[in-house]
Structures are given as structure tokens and as C-alpha cells.
Write a protein that holds these residues in place. Structure first.
Motif, short mmCIF file in Angstrom:
data_model
loop_
_atom_site.label_atom_id
_atom_site.label_comp_id
_atom_site.label_asym_id
_atom_site.label_seq_id
_atom_site.Cartn_x
_atom_site.Cartn_y
_atom_site.Cartn_z
N ASP A 208 0.85 -1.19 0.00
CA ASP A 208 0.00 0.00 0.00
C ASP A 208 0.89 1.24 0.00
O ASP A 208 1.18 1.80 1.06
CB ASP A 208 -0.91 0.01 1.24
CG ASP A 208 -1.86 1.20 1.26
OD1 ASP A 208 -1.86 1.99 0.29
OD2 ASP A 208 -2.59 1.36 2.27
N ASN A 210 0.41 4.22 -0.50
CA ASN A 210 -0.20 5.43 0.06
C ASN A 210 -0.42 5.33 1.57
O ASN A 210 -1.14 6.15 2.14
CB ASN A 210 -1.54 5.71 -0.64
CG ASN A 210 -1.36 6.06 -2.09
OD1 ASN A 210 -0.45 6.81 -2.46
ND2 ASN A 210 -2.20 5.51 -2.95
N TRP A 211 0.21 4.34 2.22
CA TRP A 211 -0.08 4.07 3.63
C TRP A 211 0.15 5.30 4.51
O TRP A 211 -0.68 5.61 5.38
CB TRP A 211 0.79 2.91 4.13
CG TRP A 211 0.38 2.42 5.49
CD1 TRP A 211 -0.52 1.45 5.77
CD2 TRP A 211 0.86 2.90 6.76
NE1 TRP A 211 -0.64 1.27 7.13
CE2 TRP A 211 0.20 2.16 7.77
CE3 TRP A 211 1.78 3.87 7.15
CZ2 TRP A 211 0.43 2.37 9.13
CZ3 TRP A 211 2.01 4.09 8.50
CH2 TRP A 211 1.34 3.35 9.47
N ARG A 213 0.02 8.50 3.82
CA ARG A 213 -1.01 9.52 3.62
C ARG A 213 -2.34 9.04 4.20
O ARG A 213 -3.12 9.83 4.74
CB ARG A 213 -1.14 9.85 2.13
CG ARG A 213 0.16 10.41 1.57
CD ARG A 213 0.10 10.74 0.08
NE ARG A 213 1.45 10.79 -0.46
CZ ARG A 213 1.76 11.28 -1.66
NH1 ARG A 213 0.80 11.75 -2.44
NH2 ARG A 213 3.01 11.29 -2.07
N GLU A 214 -2.56 7.73 4.12
CA GLU A 214 -3.77 7.18 4.74
C GLU A 214 -3.69 7.25 6.27
O GLU A 214 -4.71 7.38 6.95
CB GLU A 214 -3.98 5.74 4.27
CG GLU A 214 -4.36 5.64 2.80
CD GLU A 214 -4.32 4.22 2.27
OE1 GLU A 214 -4.03 3.30 3.07
OE2 GLU A 214 -4.56 4.04 1.07
N ASP A 386 4.95 12.25 2.08
CA ASP A 386 4.93 11.06 2.93
C ASP A 386 5.77 11.24 4.20
O ASP A 386 5.94 10.29 4.96
CB ASP A 386 5.46 9.84 2.16
CG ASP A 386 4.45 9.32 1.16
OD1 ASP A 386 3.24 9.53 1.36
OD2 ASP A 386 4.87 8.69 0.17
#
Length: 425
Positions: A208, A210-211, A213-214, A386
Motif C-alpha cells: 500500500d 499510500n499508507w 497519507r492514509e 509522505d
């Protein structure tokens, strides 16, 4: 790149002092001449002579410009820039700072996007909110796994591991042969965190990207089962005795000496270690990436660069012209390539164009940057969108040290979630 630190909220206190800018033009500014200040730093590779020559070369390309060099007194350039800003002396140009909080406070001027797009292989690699505040001139892989070919052979290991199971099996073979599998240097928290950065980058961000940002959005947490499972790998490495005895007492500097003198078979460290490999024995070293369970290739990647430009500089055109000239000068990249293991990202250039003398292990490592593969943000190291909240890098590193002596993976991850919440409130 290796000493960047995120800023704290203290920056905001100083902002009110200098909303209109901290630098002043030289007396001759009206006639077209100007003196600008430039925050730099010195290391064994980036010496005073290097800075003088690099400044002189770029200065010569900008008529009417004089640069006043300000040398940071310590490795935390962000903190020193904060001090200067709070006292009304924020430099016009700032080398290798962490741009995110400075930019959020309105202190930095972005580079022209067309210039960035035209000159760099990864133009948005260190962008913040869609703008580039530091030219993406070079990159690092954090960490790589460096290994001693002779010690691998002594333990009966041929080739490099492609999966996590093969990696741990090799560690067991090395230990059985009386060879310390992995050098750690855990006395410095960032070095202690290298294995943790590796497994999280591969097992979590590899699945993932985009972890992080999530995590800002509250959609994922450090206490999630997949994160804790990755962290447990690091804890298992400790429990199985794969690091040297007393690893938390070994400094980063001593860990380099220990590994290069053959006291351990592997060393998980940022690619800047390439600059420390002894030239006389460079053929004895190789590198690979932290292996994934399924053998997939995931590159924990961080894009760095040269200097930021103050939004309040009295001469933005000259400041930008100087910064662009400095950033594209192959001689400056040559020093970073040879001394700091930096991987250049300037378009239209090959290693030969920089006139560098680098080892085969450097060349092999650089291929990961040039290949079309899965690159993810090296957690705890990137300065783009990030980047973790202010202070969380150090908390993350400290968790790695704590887990060296504790099985409480869940507790340490819960603590990181709590610290994240505090830092973002």
C-alpha cells in the motif's frame, strides 16, 4: 540526507518576528549587486574547500551576486535554521533542510516547475503539496542490505536471498558458522531503526504505497495487524541473535568500522554507506534489498536535493539563478556520489559524465534507481508528502531501540499511534 530532521512547532513562534523577511539586500542592491546568505554544513566529504569552490562556480554564473556562507554548527540544520529565523536572520538559501514545515509556514519559494520538469528524472520526487522547494538532484535507498562476500562463502552461502525465508535461513547459517549475521550500530537510534524501516517499507508500503497519507487521514494505524506482523520480523531477528552482542552500545561510526573490518556479514544501512566502502577491498562487498515474503522487489526510496530558497529573499531572481546553477553542476554531484553514495537524478547524464570513481557495488545498487520497479517512500526518511509529522521520525527510531529489549510490539505501535495523534493536533 542522512541528518535531516523534521521541524517542530517552534518555527511558528519565530514566524511572527519576520513576516516580511529576514534577509536584507546589500548596500549595492540598487545598482544591481546584492549579497545573499547561504546556510551550509561541513562533513569529512563536504569540506570548507568544497563549499568555497561550489559557491564560487555558481556565483560566477550570476552577475552582481555575492554569497555569504553561514555554516551550521551542528548536524541538525533544521533546528539551526529555526534559530536564525526566530532571530530575524533566516538565510536566503538553505542547503539540505527538510522543506515541509518551512514551506507550510510560508518561508520558502518554490522552483519554477518547467525548470524542474526539464532537468530531473523524478521531478516530483520530493514535492510538497504539488510544489518543489528543493531540486530533486539525487536519491538514496534506505536501507539496503550490504554483505561481505567472503563471509557468505565461509558460511556456505552462494548468491543473495530473494525471499524473507531465504534471508533468515542465511542468518541462521552465518550464526551457526560463528559469524555475526548483521551489524546494527544501535547506539544511534536512526541506525537501530534501519531493519525496521526495511521491513515496514517492504511489507506495508510495498502493498500500500499510500499508507503514510492514509495514516494522516486516520484510515490506517501502526496497531493494524499487518504493521505489527512486519515489526515482529525485526523483533524475531533480535530474539534469534542475528545482531552482534551489545548492539545498542555500538555507535553508528563504530558499526561502519566493525562491518568493514569483517566483524559481521551484513549491514542494513542507507545507501550513503557506499561512500564508506574501502576502495582497496570494494570487490568483497555486494548489496541487495530487504527481501519480501514473495520475493518481489520493493525499493525503500528517498529523493533529496540541494538548496531551498527563502520566500523573503530581497533578490529572488538572483537567488534562483544561483540555486539552479549550483544544483546542475556535475562537480557538486561528483562529490556527493563518491563521498555520500548519492544516486544522481539529473536528466541526460550518465555516471561517466560526472567523472566519478565508484565501485561495482555502487553501480549495481544504482540500477535499482534506474529500473522500472516498485519504489516506496522510506518510512522515517522522506521529506515529501509522505514525511511523518514533526518529531515522529525520532519516536520511530526510539521504538526500534525499545524493541531490541522488549517483546511488546503492540505496546510500541500503540505508543507511535498516540504520538502521531499528539503531533498532528
Amino acid at each position: 540526507m542522512r541528518h535531516n530532521r523534521l521541524l517542530t512547532a517552534c518555527l511558528a513562534a519565530g514566524l511572527a518576528l519576520t513576516a516580511a523577511g529576514c534577509s536584507a539586500a546589500s548596500p549595492g542592491a540598487a545598482s544591481g549587486s546584492v549579497t545573499l546568505t547561504y546556510l551550509t554544513f561541513e562533513t569529512p566529504d563536504l569540506t570548507a574547500s568544497f563549499w568555497k569552490n561550489s559557491i564560487d562556480n555558481a556565483e560566477a554564473k550570476v552577475p552582481g551576486l555575492t554569497i555569504k556562507d553561514i555554516v551550521s554548527p551542528n548536524t541538525d540544520r533544521d533546528a539551526y535554521a529555526k534559530q536564525l529565523q526566530a532571530s530575524g536572520q533566516f538565510p536566503d538559501l538553505l542547503q539540505s533542510i527538510t522543506p515541509s514545515t518551512f514551506a507550510q509556514a510560508g518561508l520558502l519559494k518554490p522552483y519554477p516547475q518547467d525548470w524542474v520538469n526539464a532537468n530531473f528524472l523524478d521531478p516530483m520526487g520530493n514535492a510538497n503539496k504539488g510544489k518543489v522547494y528543493i531540486p530533486p538532484t539525487n536519491s538514496q535507498i534506505i536501507p539496503m542490505v550490504f554483505y561481505n562476500k567472503q563471509l557468505f562463502a565461509r558460511a556456505g552461502i552462494s548468491g543473495t536471498p530473494k525471499t524473507w525465508a531465504e534471508f533468515t535461513a542465511d542468518c541462521a547459517k552465518l550464526k551457526a558458522a560463528g559469524i555475526t549475521p548483521i551489524e546494527l550500530g544501535g547506539g544511534d537510534s536512526f541506525a537501530a531503526a534501519m531493519p525496521l524501516t526495511g521491513v515496514l517499507s517492504v511489507d506495508v508500503l510495498g502493498k500500500d504505497p499510500n499508507w503514510l497519507r492514509e495514516r494522516y487521514a486516520g484510515k490506517v494505524h501502526f496497531t493494524d495487524s499487518n504493521v505489527e506482523a512486519a515489526v515482529a520480523k525485526y523483533r524475531t531477528m533480535v530474539a534469534n541473535g542475528y545482531f552482534e552482542p551489545g548492539a545498542l552500545s555500538v555507535s553508528y561510526a563504530d558499526s561502519i568500522k566493525d562491518f568493514t573490518s569483517g566483524k559481521a556479514a551484513m549491514y542494513m544501512m542507507g545507501s550513503w554507506f557506499l561512500g564508506s566502502i574501502p576502495k582497496a577491498g570494494a570487490a568483497d562487498y555486494g548489496s541487495f534489498l530487504t527481501p519480501a515474503d514473495d520475493g518481489s522487489v520493493v525499493v525503500p526510496y528517498a529523493v533529496g536535493g540541494s538548496m531551498a530558497i527563502s520566500a523573503s529573499t530581497p533578490s529572488p531572481d538572483k537567488a534562483t539563478a544561483f540555486a539552479e546553477s549550483w544544483s546542475l553542476n556535475p562537480a557538486n554531484l561528483k562529490t556527493l556520489i563518491e563521498g555520500d553514495g548519492a544516486f544522481p537524478l539529473i536528466k541526460g547524464k550518465t555516471l561517466q559524465d560526472y567523472g566519478v570513481d565508484v565501485s561495482q557495488v555502487y553501480q549495481d545498487s544504482y540500477t535499482y534507481v534506474l529500473q522500472n520497479n516498485t519504489k516506496v517512500s522510506a518510512i522515517g526518511w522522506v521529506t515529501n508528502d509522505d514525511a511523518m509529522p514533526s518529531g515522529l521520525n525520532d519516536d520511530f527510531y526510539a521504538a526500534a531501540q525499545a524493541l531490541f529489549n522488549s517483546n511488546d510490539v503492540a505496546g510500541q505501535m500503540a505508543k507511535l499511534d498516540s504520538e502521531w495523534t499528539t503531533a498532528t493536533q
